[in-house]
Design a protein around this motif. Structure first.
Motif, PDB file in Angstrom:
ATOM      1  N   LEU A   1      13.238  13.507  19.355  1.00 16.95           N
ATOM      2  CA  LEU A   1      14.217  14.461  19.482  1.00 16.95           C
ATOM      3  C   LEU A   1      14.302  15.366  20.693  1.00 16.95           C
ATOM      4  O   LEU A   1      15.329  16.157  20.820  1.00 16.95           O
ATOM      5  CB  LEU A   1      14.041  15.556  18.259  1.00 16.95           C
ATOM      6  N   SER A   2      13.254  15.211  21.577  1.00 18.25           N
ATOM      7  CA  SER A   2      13.457  15.668  22.951  1.00 18.25           C
ATOM      8  C   SER A   2      12.841  14.937  24.197  1.00 18.25           C
ATOM      9  O   SER A   2      11.957  14.168  24.074  1.00 18.25           O
ATOM     10  CB  SER A   2      12.418  16.926  22.832  1.00 18.25           C
ATOM     11  N   THR A   3      13.678  14.958  25.091  1.00 16.65           N
ATOM     12  CA  THR A   3      13.365  14.275  26.333  1.00 16.65           C
ATOM     13  C   THR A   3      13.208  14.956  27.627  1.00 16.65           C
ATOM     14  O   THR A   3      13.957  15.973  27.590  1.00 16.65           O
ATOM     15  CB  THR A   3      14.265  13.008  26.453  1.00 16.65           C
ATOM     16  N   SER A   4      12.599  14.473  28.676  1.00 11.25           N
ATOM     17  CA  SER A   4      12.460  15.137  29.787  1.00 11.25           C
ATOM     18  C   SER A   4      12.432  14.095  30.892  1.00 11.25           C
ATOM     19  O   SER A   4      11.807  13.281  30.808  1.00 11.25           O
ATOM     20  CB  SER A   4      11.370  16.208  29.890  1.00 11.25           C
ATOM     21  N   TYR A   5      13.074  14.617  32.143  1.00 10.91           N
ATOM     22  CA  TYR A   5      13.062  13.479  33.007  1.00 10.91           C
ATOM     23  C   TYR A   5      12.951  14.493  34.532  1.00 10.91           C
ATOM     24  O   TYR A   5      13.230  15.602  34.651  1.00 10.91           O
ATOM     25  CB  TYR A   5      14.615  12.757  33.163  1.00 10.91           C
ATOM     26  N   ARG A   6      12.397  13.530  35.295  1.00  5.96           N
ATOM     27  CA  ARG A   6      12.479  14.207  36.669  1.00  5.96           C
ATOM     28  C   ARG A   6      13.626  14.466  37.294  1.00  5.96           C
ATOM     29  O   ARG A   6      14.815  13.531  36.850  1.00  5.96           O
ATOM     30  CB  ARG A   6      11.674  13.089  37.488  1.00  5.96           C
ATOM     31  N   ASP A   7      14.150  15.244  38.203  1.00  2.76           N
ATOM     32  CA  ASP A   7      15.315  15.715  38.652  1.00  2.76           C
ATOM     33  C   ASP A   7      16.009  14.416  39.323  1.00  2.76           C
ATOM     34  O   ASP A   7      17.050  14.202  39.207  1.00  2.76           O
ATOM     35  CB  ASP A   7      15.319  16.795  39.417  1.00  2.76           C
ATOM     36  N   SER A   8      15.390  13.612  39.967  1.00  5.52           N
ATOM     37  CA  SER A   8      15.754  12.511  41.002  1.00  5.52           C
ATOM     38  C   SER A   8      16.331  11.376  40.097  1.00  5.52           C
ATOM     39  O   SER A   8      17.001  10.563  40.544  1.00  5.52           O
ATOM     40  CB  SER A   8      14.783  12.144  41.884  1.00  5.52           C
ATOM     41  N   VAL A   9      15.998  11.393  38.767  1.00  2.00           N
ATOM     42  CA  VAL A   9      16.344  10.125  37.964  1.00  2.00           C
ATOM     43  C   VAL A   9      17.376  10.641  37.169  1.00  2.00           C
ATOM     44  O   VAL A   9      17.687   9.905  36.324  1.00  2.00           O
ATOM     45  CB  VAL A   9      15.033   9.425  37.474  1.00  2.00           C
ATOM     46  N   LYS A  10      17.627  11.695  36.714  1.00  2.00           N
ATOM     47  CA  LYS A  10      18.359  12.206  35.879  1.00  2.00           C
ATOM     48  C   LYS A  10      19.651  11.451  35.899  1.00  2.00           C
ATOM     49  O   LYS A  10      20.363  11.338  36.939  1.00  2.00           O
ATOM     50  CB  LYS A  10      18.644  13.715  35.906  1.00  2.00           C
ATOM     51  N   GLY A  11      20.212  10.936  34.754  1.00  2.00           N
ATOM     52  CA  GLY A  11      21.434  10.183  34.736  1.00  2.00           C
ATOM     53  C   GLY A  11      21.472   8.845  35.111  1.00  2.00           C
ATOM     54  O   GLY A  11      22.216   7.907  34.674  1.00  2.00           O
ATOM     55  N   ARG A  12      20.253   8.039  35.528  1.00  2.00           N
ATOM     56  CA  ARG A  12      19.976   6.701  35.815  1.00  2.00           C
ATOM     57  C   ARG A  12      18.838   6.122  34.759  1.00  2.00           C
ATOM     58  O   ARG A  12      18.932   5.012  34.568  1.00  2.00           O
ATOM     59  CB  ARG A  12      19.704   6.548  37.275  1.00  2.00           C
ATOM     60  N   TYR A  13      17.922   7.038  34.485  1.00  2.00           N
ATOM     61  CA  TYR A  13      16.969   6.644  33.423  1.00  2.00           C
ATOM     62  C   TYR A  13      17.010   7.166  32.271  1.00  2.00           C
ATOM     63  O   TYR A  13      17.414   8.521  32.104  1.00  2.00           O
ATOM     64  CB  TYR A  13      15.918   7.298  34.392  1.00  2.00           C
ATOM     65  N   THR A  14      16.900   6.384  31.049  1.00  2.00           N
ATOM     66  CA  THR A  14      16.841   7.028  29.867  1.00  2.00           C
ATOM     67  C   THR A  14      15.624   6.607  28.960  1.00  2.00           C
ATOM     68  O   THR A  14      15.125   5.138  28.870  1.00  2.00           O
ATOM     69  CB  THR A  14      18.133   6.363  29.114  1.00  2.00           C
ATOM     70  N   ILE A  15      14.810   7.465  28.592  1.00  3.04           N
ATOM     71  CA  ILE A  15      13.576   7.223  27.972  1.00  3.04           C
ATOM     72  C   ILE A  15      13.955   7.278  26.333  1.00  3.04           C
ATOM     73  O   ILE A  15      14.737   8.029  25.762  1.00  3.04           O
ATOM     74  CB  ILE A  15      12.620   8.124  27.938  1.00  3.04           C
ATOM     75  N   SER A  16      13.426   6.234  25.664  1.00  2.00           N
ATOM     76  CA  SER A  16      13.750   6.004  24.170  1.00  2.00           C
ATOM     77  C   SER A  16      12.596   5.547  23.313  1.00  2.00           C
ATOM     78  O   SER A  16      11.680   5.275  23.922  1.00  2.00           O
ATOM     79  CB  SER A  16      14.968   5.385  23.803  1.00  2.00           C
ATOM     80  N   ARG A  17      12.468   5.496  22.252  1.00  2.00           N
ATOM     81  CA  ARG A  17      11.551   5.340  21.208  1.00  2.00           C
ATOM     82  C   ARG A  17      12.018   4.677  19.937  1.00  2.00           C
ATOM     83  O   ARG A  17      13.049   5.485  19.363  1.00  2.00           O
ATOM     84  CB  ARG A  17      10.307   6.273  20.918  1.00  2.00           C
ATOM     85  N   ASP A  18      11.418   3.650  19.468  1.00  4.52           N
ATOM     86  CA  ASP A  18      11.620   3.173  18.087  1.00  4.52           C
ATOM     87  C   ASP A  18      10.415   3.196  17.454  1.00  4.52           C
ATOM     88  O   ASP A  18       9.584   2.363  17.475  1.00  4.52           O
ATOM     89  CB  ASP A  18      12.332   1.621  18.239  1.00  4.52           C
ATOM     90  N   HIS A  19      10.400   4.052  16.375  1.00  4.83           N
ATOM     91  CA  HIS A  19       9.087   4.270  15.535  1.00  4.83           C
ATOM     92  C   HIS A  19       8.785   2.884  14.646  1.00  4.83           C
ATOM     93  O   HIS A  19       7.984   2.618  14.609  1.00  4.83           O
ATOM     94  CB  HIS A  19       9.130   5.348  14.690  1.00  4.83           C
TER      95      HIS A  19
END
Length: 126
Positions: free
Chosen positions: A56-74
């Motif tokens: 329910l919560s994600t965090s990104y390094r500033d330089s990759v925001k908008g291009r990188y997406t982290i997700s998970r499938d339990h």
């Protein structure tokens, strides 16, 4: 104890997308905050993105925001890192890591992650 295993790296053209996967060869990732780090030879390992155990919560390094997406499938016991519009500067070894202890808040320091994969090389050609 969990053992992350990354896959999906390779040589890719700049401008294209790429999805890295992180599965567990042992145990379940579901209760752990997970993160991706990257490392260029001769440089320190850098935080890329993290996702809380709940997803329910994600965090990104500033330089990759908008291009990188982290997700998970339990259900699949897998964590993903999607990279859109690859750039040559994305070239690095990407590591998946599970937090040292389950639950809690996802952090950005490598010291908070006790279980690491072997890494997967991503090389972006221009």
């Amino acid at each position: 104890q969990v053992q992350p295993v990354e896959s999906g790296g390779g040589v890719v053209q700049a401008g294209g997308p790429l999805t890295l996967s992180c599965a567990a060869s042992g145990g379940t990732l579901s209760n752990y905050n997970m993160a991706w780090f990257c490392q260029v030879q001769g440089m320190e390992r850098e935080f890329v993105a993290s996702i809380r155990w709940s997803g329910l919560s994600t965090s990104y390094r500033d330089s990759v925001k908008g291009r990188y997406t982290i997700s998970r499938d339990h259900d699949e016991n897998t964590v993903y890192l999607q990279i859109s519009y690859l750039k040559p500067e994305d070239t690095a070894v990407y590591y998946c890591a599970a937090a040292t202890t389950p639950y809690g808040t996802a952090k950005e320091s490598p010291r908070d992650y006790g279980y690491w994969g072997q890494g997967t090389q991503v090389t972006v050609s221009s």
